[in-house]
Design a protein around this motif. Structure first.
Motif, PDB file in Angstrom:
ATOM      1  N   THR A 123      49.285  61.390  51.749  1.00  7.61           N
ATOM      2  CA  THR A 123      50.115  60.231  52.063  1.00  7.61           C
ATOM      3  C   THR A 123      49.632  59.053  51.233  1.00  7.61           C
ATOM      4  OG1 THR A 123      50.424  61.035  54.327  1.00  7.61           O
ATOM      5  CG2 THR A 123      50.901  58.710  53.925  1.00  7.61           C
TER       6      THR A 123
ATOM      7  N   THR B 123      50.798  54.851  49.866  1.00  5.07           N
ATOM      8  CA  THR B 123      51.602  53.695  50.252  1.00  5.07           C
ATOM      9  C   THR B 123      51.821  52.733  49.081  1.00  5.07           C
ATOM     10  OG1 THR B 123      49.600  52.639  51.105  1.00  5.07           O
ATOM     11  CG2 THR B 123      51.002  53.798  52.702  1.00  5.07           C
TER      12      THR B 123
ATOM     13  N   THR C 193      56.223  54.616  51.764  1.00  6.98           N
ATOM     14  CA  THR C 193      55.242  55.672  51.993  1.00  6.98           C
ATOM     15  C   THR C 193      55.722  56.894  51.234  1.00  6.98           C
ATOM     16  OG1 THR C 193      54.662  54.818  54.179  1.00  6.98           O
ATOM     17  CG2 THR C 193      54.111  57.116  53.735  1.00  6.98           C
TER      18      THR C 193
ATOM     19  N   SER D 247      58.249  52.498  54.793  1.00  2.00           N
ATOM     20  CA  SER D 247      57.047  52.676  55.621  1.00  2.00           C
ATOM     21  C   SER D 247      57.320  52.546  57.121  1.00  2.00           C
ATOM     22  CB  SER D 247      55.952  51.688  55.201  1.00  2.00           C
ATOM     23  OG  SER D 247      55.437  52.064  53.947  1.00  2.00           O
TER      24      SER D 247
ATOM     25  N   TRP E 215      59.037  55.746  58.261  1.00  2.00           N
ATOM     26  CA  TRP E 215      58.081  56.853  58.344  1.00  2.00           C
ATOM     27  C   TRP E 215      57.255  56.756  59.624  1.00  2.00           C
ATOM     28  CZ3 TRP E 215      57.095  61.551  57.524  1.00  2.00           C
ATOM     29  CH2 TRP E 215      55.804  62.073  57.583  1.00  2.00           C
TER      30      TRP E 215
END
Length: 143
Positions: free
Chosen positions: A5, A7, A104, A117, A120
């Motif tokens: 993951t 960002t 994300t 984001s 998610w």
């Protein structure tokens, strides 16, 4: 293989910087398309071409197949990362995924997924309880 993951931020020109660990795998070109759940899928070009051949083999006499083919292929954008690993995300794709500045990027084995984001975080909250059940169904007897 795409895992993890990350960002990154969407810049003012609608570009996203790909995580460095994926740049070599995507340097030859990539395909960005509408994914399920209002995220974007990013496939290496070769992976997308394999999938596209399978989709194209489905009987176009079936209305659902035609609809899926149209939606998938009309919503796909081909890109090549620039020298800094940035890719432009088309306005229509940004709108579909509701992308804001904070994004994300998740690895999903054969593809990346780009999420807003906040979206998610909501998705994870809504689906966390089903994760254990899904594990038992997808991998019976493994865990």
């Amino acid at each position: 293989m795409f895992l993890g993951t990350h960002t990154p931020r969407l810049d003012d020109k609608g570009r996203l910087t790909l995580p460095a660990k994926y740049r070599d795998e995507l340097a030859g070109g990539l395909m960005i398309t509408k994914g399920q759940d209002h995220c974007l899928y990013v496939f290496p070009r070769d992976e997308f071409e394999q999938m596209a051949r399978k989709v194209a083999e489905a009987p176009f006499t079936d209305e659902r197949v035609r609809a899926y083919q149209r939606y998938l292929f009309a919503g796909t954008d081909e890109q090549r990362p620039d020298s800094q690993g940035r890719i432009p995300i088309a306005a229509e794709l940004r709108r579909y995924a509701g992308l804001g500045k904070e994004c994300t990027v998740i690895g999903a084995v054969n593809r990346l997924e780009i999420w807003d984001s906040e979206a998610w975080a909501r998705y994870q909250d809504e689906h966390e309880a089903g994760y254990a059940q899904a594990q038992q169904e997808v991998l019976p007897g493994v865990f």
